[in-house]
Design a protein around this motif. Structure first.
Motif, PDB file in Angstrom:
ATOM      1  N   ASP A  25     -18.995  -3.884 -26.109  1.00  0.00           N
ATOM      2  CA  ASP A  25     -17.552  -3.793 -26.306  1.00  0.00           C
ATOM      3  C   ASP A  25     -17.227  -4.482 -27.617  1.00  0.00           C
ATOM      4  O   ASP A  25     -17.207  -5.687 -27.699  1.00  0.00           O
ATOM      5  N   ALA A  29     -14.934  -8.855 -29.508  1.00  0.00           N
ATOM      6  CA  ALA A  29     -16.126  -9.545 -29.038  1.00  0.00           C
ATOM      7  C   ALA A  29     -16.602 -10.533 -30.083  1.00  0.00           C
ATOM      8  O   ALA A  29     -16.455 -10.332 -31.278  1.00  0.00           O
ATOM      9  N   TYR A  49      -5.620  -7.486 -25.570  1.00  0.00           N
ATOM     10  CA  TYR A  49      -7.038  -7.392 -25.258  1.00  0.00           C
ATOM     11  C   TYR A  49      -7.288  -7.992 -23.871  1.00  0.00           C
ATOM     12  O   TYR A  49      -7.059  -9.177 -23.636  1.00  0.00           O
ATOM     13  N   THR A 113     -13.285 -17.020 -18.688  1.00  0.00           N
ATOM     14  CA  THR A 113     -14.329 -16.086 -19.099  1.00  0.00           C
ATOM     15  C   THR A 113     -15.707 -16.627 -18.747  1.00  0.00           C
ATOM     16  O   THR A 113     -16.529 -15.942 -18.123  1.00  0.00           O
ATOM     17  N   THR A 141     -13.893  -7.720 -13.589  1.00  0.00           N
ATOM     18  CA  THR A 141     -14.304  -7.419 -14.960  1.00  0.00           C
ATOM     19  C   THR A 141     -14.122  -8.657 -15.827  1.00  0.00           C
ATOM     20  O   THR A 141     -13.083  -9.315 -15.760  1.00  0.00           O
ATOM     21  N   ARG A 143     -14.866  -9.848 -19.969  1.00  0.00           N
ATOM     22  CA  ARG A 143     -15.350  -9.528 -21.309  1.00  0.00           C
ATOM     23  C   ARG A 143     -15.916 -10.799 -21.928  1.00  0.00           C
ATOM     24  O   ARG A 143     -15.175 -11.691 -22.316  1.00  0.00           O
ATOM     25  N   GLY A 147     -20.412  -8.466 -24.226  1.00  0.00           N
ATOM     26  CA  GLY A 147     -19.726  -7.215 -23.934  1.00  0.00           C
ATOM     27  C   GLY A 147     -18.949  -7.285 -22.636  1.00  0.00           C
ATOM     28  O   GLY A 147     -18.677  -8.373 -22.119  1.00  0.00           O
ATOM     29  N   THR A 148     -18.614  -6.113 -22.112  1.00  0.00           N
ATOM     30  CA  THR A 148     -17.826  -6.028 -20.892  1.00  0.00           C
ATOM     31  C   THR A 148     -18.749  -5.969 -19.677  1.00  0.00           C
ATOM     32  O   THR A 148     -19.623  -5.111 -19.592  1.00  0.00           O
ATOM     33  N   THR A 150     -18.868  -5.735 -15.466  1.00  0.00           N
ATOM     34  CA  THR A 150     -18.092  -5.379 -14.285  1.00  0.00           C
ATOM     35  C   THR A 150     -18.984  -5.369 -13.057  1.00  0.00           C
ATOM     36  O   THR A 150     -20.080  -4.802 -13.090  1.00  0.00           O
TER      37      THR A 150
END
Length: 294
Positions: A25, A29, A49, A113, A141, A143, A147-148, A150
């Motif tokens: 992503d 990032a 975002y 995060t 999810t 980030r 990256g992302t 999930t």
């Protein structure tokens, strides 16, 4: 102080299988040891975002009855935490959801995060599949720097502690993820009403209420022609979006209505779900009902 509550609504069709996936992503990032939030701008488009989200889907309720629901919690790069707030305990309930915004600091965003990654929201985490039928799937999810990520976990809270289908590591992984979801839904702070820039209108044919139900008066629809474009022809749920002055007109009418109001347009009656689109969402492509959903 207001405590954000967990909702069990979904904005999409149910996730049928347990999965854990990560993908690159580039937007916002970071590289190396930096947090992706640290380099994400807090002005303009970058403020929208999406950093963290938790939502629930599936379970015993069919997807055509839950399409248009809000994610439980959405956290953005600028520190906005958007959730579905409490509504009056009355029937019928309000036509509009009570979408609220709580502001947290950039440091808190970075912490959430990292805590999500530490809680197992990353590729390869094994949550198992318990011996539970018709339970919702919790999707989280995050980030992160890579990256992302999930994960989608069936029956996160419904499985038994001694479920024979789960190994000890799987039960521990589930416990860590559940604690993280509790942290997200337990964020506190001063809340304000969310002011959307776009409103989705999800319309289906109106079903007459039973004799025992309170009758809601019909209201002439003030917006574009209903039902809009069908999300899925089989379910007969149409979707259209409104913005600007047109949205203000629709919102004004919706505030005077309730969840069971029959809206009339073109000689037909419709039941409507009003769904303010979140900062990272746009248009009716936000919603999906697959042909195979039941």
């Amino acid at each position: 102080m207001t405590r954000l509550r967990t909702t069990f609504l979904a904005a999409a069709a149910p996730l049928a299988l347990l999965c854990a996936c990560a993908q690159p992503d580039g937007a916002g990032a970071a590289t190396g040891s930096e947090s992706p939030v640290a380099s994400a701008p807090t002005q303009g488009e970058g403020a929208n975002y999406l950093v963290v989200r938790t939502e629930s889907s599936g379970g015993f309720v069919p997807p055509d009855r839950t399409v248009g629901g809000l994610p439980a919690v959405s956290v953005y790069a600028d520190g906005r935490v958007i959730t579905d707030g409490p509504v009056p305990a009355i029937y019928p309930g309000p036509a509009l959801p009570n979408v609220q915004v709580t502001q947290i600091s950039p440091e808190q965003v970075q912490q959430l995060t990292q805590q999500g990654l530490d809680a197992g929201v990353r590729n390869g985490t094994d949550f198992g599949r318990p011996n539970v039928a018709d339970a919702p799937t919790t999707r989280v999810t995050v980030r992160g720097p890579e990256g992302t990520h999930t994960v989608a976990v069936e029956a996160l809270r419904e499985s038994q502690a001694n479920d024979p289908m789960l190994t000890k590591p799987q039960r521990e992984a589930r416990s860590k993820l559940a604690s993280y979801v509790d942290k997200l839904t337990g964020i506190t702070g001063t809340t304000v009403a969310y002011e959307p820039k776009e409103l989705a209108v999800l319309a289906r044919p109106y079903t007459e209420q039973g004799n025992a139900e309170p009758k809601s008066p019909e209201v002439a629809w003030p917006g574009p022609a209903l039902p809009g474009r069908y999300l899925n022809e089989a379910f007969k749920i149409g979707c259209l979006t409104v913005t600007g002055d047109q949205m203000d007109t629709v919102l004004a009418a919706a505030r005077e209505a309730n969840a069971m109001t029959p809206w009339t347009d073109g000689g037909k009656k419709y039941a409507i779900t009003f769904r303010p689109l979140l900062p990272d969402e746009s248009g009716c492509q936000t919603f999906a009902i697959t042909k195979g959903s039941r």
